[in-house]
Every structure is written in C-alpha cells, then in structure tokens.
Design a protein around this motif. Structure first.
Motif, PDB file in Angstrom:
ATOM      1  N   ASP A  91       1.115  -1.416   0.173  1.00  0.00           N
ATOM      2  CA  ASP A  91      -0.056  -0.106  -0.022  1.00  0.00           C
ATOM      3  C   ASP A  91       0.594   1.329   0.055  1.00  0.00           C
ATOM      4  O   ASP A  91       0.910   2.109   0.777  1.00  0.00           O
ATOM      5  N   THR A  92       1.207   1.704  -1.169  1.00  0.00           N
ATOM      6  CA  THR A  92       2.965   2.929  -1.282  1.00  0.00           C
ATOM      7  C   THR A  92       1.123   3.608  -1.417  1.00  0.00           C
ATOM      8  O   THR A  92       0.752   4.539  -1.842  1.00  0.00           O
ATOM      9  N   GLN A  93       2.287   5.063  -1.382  1.00  0.00           N
ATOM     10  CA  GLN A  93       1.420   6.158  -1.558  1.00  0.00           C
ATOM     11  C   GLN A  93       2.048   7.193  -2.650  1.00  0.00           C
ATOM     12  O   GLN A  93       3.836   6.954  -3.203  1.00  0.00           O
ATOM     13  N   SER A  94       1.771   7.811  -3.635  1.00  0.00           N
ATOM     14  CA  SER A  94       1.394   8.240  -4.855  1.00  0.00           C
ATOM     15  C   SER A  94       3.426   9.262  -4.512  1.00  0.00           C
ATOM     16  O   SER A  94       4.117   9.592  -5.878  1.00  0.00           O
ATOM     17  N   HIS A  95       3.407   9.737  -3.018  1.00  0.00           N
ATOM     18  CA  HIS A  95       3.997  10.819  -3.302  1.00  0.00           C
ATOM     19  C   HIS A  95       6.059  10.559  -2.987  1.00  0.00           C
ATOM     20  O   HIS A  95       6.732  11.216  -1.986  1.00  0.00           O
ATOM     21  N   LEU A  96       5.775   8.445  -3.074  1.00  0.00           N
ATOM     22  CA  LEU A  96       7.207   8.414  -2.163  1.00  0.00           C
ATOM     23  C   LEU A  96       7.969   8.939  -3.319  1.00  0.00           C
ATOM     24  O   LEU A  96       8.023   8.542  -4.743  1.00  0.00           O
ATOM     25  N   PRO A  97       9.097   8.412  -2.813  1.00  0.00           N
ATOM     26  CA  PRO A  97       9.690   8.604  -4.164  1.00  0.00           C
ATOM     27  C   PRO A  97      10.147   7.145  -5.376  1.00  0.00           C
ATOM     28  O   PRO A  97       9.255   6.626  -5.180  1.00  0.00           O
ATOM     29  N   ASP A  98      10.801   7.738  -6.420  1.00  0.00           N
ATOM     30  CA  ASP A  98      10.892   6.876  -7.296  1.00  0.00           C
ATOM     31  C   ASP A  98      12.494   6.214  -7.494  1.00  0.00           C
ATOM     32  O   ASP A  98      12.255   5.271  -8.140  1.00  0.00           O
ATOM     33  N   ALA A  99      13.151   6.925  -6.485  1.00  0.00           N
ATOM     34  CA  ALA A  99      14.400   6.026  -5.977  1.00  0.00           C
ATOM     35  C   ALA A  99      14.434   5.243  -5.454  1.00  0.00           C
ATOM     36  O   ALA A  99      14.499   5.249  -4.176  1.00  0.00           O
ATOM     37  N   LEU A 100      15.544   3.157  -5.765  1.00  0.00           N
ATOM     38  CA  LEU A 100      15.230   2.707  -5.008  1.00  0.00           C
ATOM     39  C   LEU A 100      16.828   2.164  -4.572  1.00  0.00           C
ATOM     40  O   LEU A 100      17.404   2.288  -5.576  1.00  0.00           O
TER      41      LEU A 100
END
Length: 498
Positions: free
Chosen positions: A3-12
């Motif tokens: 259940d992730t948030q849309s504003h999470l960073p895109d770098a892993l």
C-alpha cells in the motif's frame, strides 16, 4: 501490492547503499543518536496517526540499531501516557553504541523492559527485531518472536523493514513479520517492493530523516519505481495521421485449443494504438477472430512458408501466445527468429527458447513469469523468486534483450544495466490470459515507435494499473477486462491529441 503512496520517491536502493548514506550523514555532522531519535519520532507519529485511540504499545526489540529505534519509540509512547512494555528478544547487554544509549534512555524514563519469554502481546506491536543487515534465514529466538507477532492478530508497525524480509530481494528469509504499516528511513529499499514484500510491508511510509538531498542525488539508484510522472510518453498524433504511421503488428500464435491467447494479444495491440494488426494462427481460429474483432486481419497458417510474407510486411512481431510447442510452433518461431524486426516473445516462445529449439534475435522484449524465467536460466522457480532482481538482470544480459520478470513487483531490465520496478497491481490479476494482453500492449507501443525498454516500462505500468482498477470489483477478473481500461488510461496519461 504494498500500500504505497503516490508521493513516495521513485529511486530505489540496496541496503548497502542506504547504510552508506547513513554513514555519510553521520560523517557530515549529524550524530547517529540524533538520526535514531528522528527515526523513532517518525515511527511514533505514524503510530499515532494510524491508531490514535490504541493507548497500549508492545515493542519487540532485537540487538542492533533497529532495537535502538524501538527503545526510543517506547520512550516516546510512555511519555505520551500510553501503557508501554518492551520485550527484549535480543540481550540488552549486547547492545553497543547508539543502540545501547537508546536502551539506557528508555530505562531511565521508567519504560518497562522485560526479557521476552513468549508473553502474550497486547496493543499495537512494534517490530524492532531485525533490520536491513539480515543475512541468511532467521534463527531462534527471533523466529519464534516473528511467529508470535504474526499469530497475535494485532496491529503491527515495522521499524525500517519487516523483520525477516530481505531489503535487497524481497525474499522472506525463512519467516518474516506481516506488518500493517512499515516506516522506512532515509531512502526506499528495493526489497520493499518485490518478491514476498506485498504480503509483509502493509502501508509504506518513507522518512528521509532530513537527509541532504544532494547526498541522495550523488548515489545512483539501483532501480527506478515506475510512476505516471516518470514514464516515457507517446507523442501526440498529428491531425493528418494515418494508420501506416503506427505500425503493423503481427501476432503469431494460437495452436489447436489455444486460440483465445492469440486473440487476446491481438485485441490488446489494436486497442493500444497499433495501426494495423495481423493474426497468424490455426485455420480453426480465423472465424472466431473475425466475429470477435473484424478489424483483425486473420491469416490461416498451415506451414512456415505461409508465414514468411507476413513477417516481412510486419513492423513488430509478437510471438508465443497460445503457440504451443509442437512442430507447427517450432517451424513458425524459426521464421520469426530470423527476422530483423522488433519483437516481443512470451509464453511458449520462451519455452521453446529455453529448450534450445530456437535462438532469440538481439533487441527483443521477453516477458517471462517466474516459471518461464527459471527454465530460461536453468534453475528452479524458487531460486528465481529468492532474488528476482538478480534473475531479471541475468536474463537481460544473457539474451541481450529487455526482460520483464512478471509477478508481484514486476521488474524490467535491459542489457545496459537499467532496472525498473512496478509496484502496481492487484491479486485479482491471478487469472489466465493476463500475459497475452501485456505482450500485445508492448507490441503496440513498439509499433508506435517507442524504444524497447521504455515500451516495456509503460506497458507493464498500464497493465498493472488497469488490473488495480478492474480488481476493485474483486475475484473473477478476466484478462479482456483490462483492454478497455488500458485504452482509457493511456488516453488520460498521454492524450492522442494535444
């Protein structure tokens, strides 16, 4: 999916990269204890937001910095008037550095700290057992503690990562905590999004602990989390556009009894914007194709000779849906493999490739599920799932192709080392034919002049997001349900007209 948030960073990042970032923050002047306190405050804020009326907190603490975070969370909850108890699974006497200081602070604040002896758990449970440094399977007494958390049926918040989950691969290392909420720190770890992660992470929050953005930018991400904002875009079409500008896709498949797979792939390609679509299949499926979708140009193929002209006229080839593995399939795939044309291989095309029946041209897109990936690599499915990032990278390198490793937390890799992850999807997508829709979709994007890696990323994201939306209605999702939704999503994301 998590259940992730849309504003999470895109770098892993890998666990080692995040540990290096942590060390650089300390070297730049932020004390390690201050970072631990920031992590504890972030976790405590998240607990209060999620369970404001709980009033009772049980912390299970291990023996590293993860435990230190847990002791400080306990201190904050105790000071806020909650009933708090820390169950020390790791010996507090073995703590050192900042973790030992955190334990001392909690004890000085009169937090109740007991040795864990299998006591019943109550209230909100804080998993502060094992962090991102775990290597190898979970051992006792941590195994028993994790099993107790999972059996308790209580709200669970994991500190940084659910204990037992690999931060790099998403593999559950023997056993892993099933959290309702995970608060991770500094940067996102790849293992929070693939493998078994979806069953363990719950809602995911990322707290950067006030890390310097420049420090983060200086560390190249190991993978990119796909999001609507970072997907490659199809160019808007000019008002004078005609079908010849958007490619002729040839779908090759549909052996006896498997015509539906090829039809799904063909329909998906046309609905996703391919200019023209030809279906090369068994004669028995032609009537069904014309009835279902008369826009498809269907060709009854009895032998490889009949396929040669169709392959030469195509701009993109999609091979494998319902193809079978008999002599008919082998002869057709040999013609496809000889073409210098962008290609997508799926299903039985991959099984024939794994069996050594044919060679894959360079520059293709392959879309294996874990079982197909295992056959291509000559390993077991369990070995693929144990380290999905390594498997998809190896496939891309070995076959000089863009590889989509399907499954929870689908991964896309290319031979140049790029890696992308899609954290969209829904369990209702566990249904036949979904892969056929994806292969047709990627074929259509290639026909509209996208590069293979970008087409695979956009296709996987659209497919997974469509599955999320269709999955809202629950079980019984059909592969064909996704096709119209994909068309709508593509228009919302990248309009045909400016």
């Amino acid at each position: 999916m998590p259940d992730t948030q849309s504003h999470l960073p895109d770098a892993l990042y890998t666990a080692e990269q995040v540990r290096d970032l942590d060390a650089r923050l300390i070297a730049a002047g932020t004390p390690g204890l201050e970072l631990m306190q920031r992590a504890a405050r972030a976790t405590w804020r998240a607990v209060r937001r999620r369970w404001p009326e709980a009033g009772v907190l049980t912390v299970l603490a291990g023996h590293g910095n993860n435990a230190g975070d847990g002791y400080l969370v306990a201190q904050l909850a105790h000071q806020a008037g909650w009933v708090v108890r820390v169950l020390a699974v790791g010996d507090p006497a073995a703590l050192h550095g900042d973790a030992a200081t955190a334990h001392q602070q909690a004890r000085a604040a009169a937090v109740e700290i007991l040795q864990w002896l299998g006591q019943p758990l109550v209230g909100v449970v804080v998993d502060a057992l094992l962090g991102t440094g775990l290597r190898g399977e979970v051992r006792e007494p941590y195994k028993a503690a994790i099993e107790a958390i999972n059996a308790a049926d209580l709200p669970v918040v994991a500190v940084d990562i659910p204990s037992g989950l690999s931060a790099d691969t998403g593999q559950a290392l023997g056993c892993a905590v099933r959290a309702d909420l995970t608060v991770t720190f500094i940067a996102l770890k790849l293992g929070l999004f693939t493998g078994a992660a979806a069953d363990h992470v719950g809602q995911l929050l990322c707290e950067d602990l006030q890390a310097d953005p420049q420090s983060l930018s200086q560390t190249p991400a190991t993978a990119t989390r796909l999001d609507s904002a970072n997907l490659a875009a199809l160019a808007p079409r000019p008002r004078t556009a005609h079908k010849g500008q958007f490619g002729r896709v040839l779908v090759v498949g549909g052996d006896h009894g498997f015509g539906g797979a090829a039809l799904l792939s063909a329909e998906s390609a046309l609905r996703s914007g391919a200019g023209m679509l030809t279906l090369a299949t068994r004669a028995e499926h032609v009537t069904a194709a014309l009835v279902r979708m008369p826009e498809i140009m269907s060709a009854a193929i009895h032998s490889a000779n009949q396929l040669t002209g169709l392959v030469a006229a195509a701009d993109v080839l999609v091979a494998g849906p319902g193809l079978g593995q008999g002599s008919w399939a082998r002869s057709l795939l040999s013609v496809v493999a000889g073409a210098d044309t962008p290609q997508v291989w799926d299903a039985d095309a991959l099984n024939l490739l794994a069996a050594g029946q044919v060679r894959l041209p360079s520059g293709c897109v392959i879309t294996p599920h874990p079982g197909e990936a295992a056959r291509l690599l000559g390993v077991t499915t369990a070995e693929v799932q144990a380290d999905r990032p390594a498997a998809v990278r190896r496939l891309a390198e070995q076959f000089k192709a863009v590889c989509v490793l399907k499954g929870s937390g689908s991964l896309i890799a290319d031979p140049q080392g790029r890696l992308a992850l899609c954290d969209r999807g829904h369990p209702a997508m566990a249904s036949a034919g979904l892969g056929d829709v994806l292969s047709g979709l990627i074929g259509a994007l290639l026909a509209q002049h996208m590069q293979p890696f970008e087409a695979a990323c956009l296709g996987v994201w659209l497919h997974a997001r469509a599955g999320e939306l269709a999955g809202l209605e629950g079980r019984g999702l059909l592969a064909s349900d996704l096709i119209v939704i994909i068309r709508r999503l593509l228009e919302e994301l990248q309009p045909c007209l400016k």
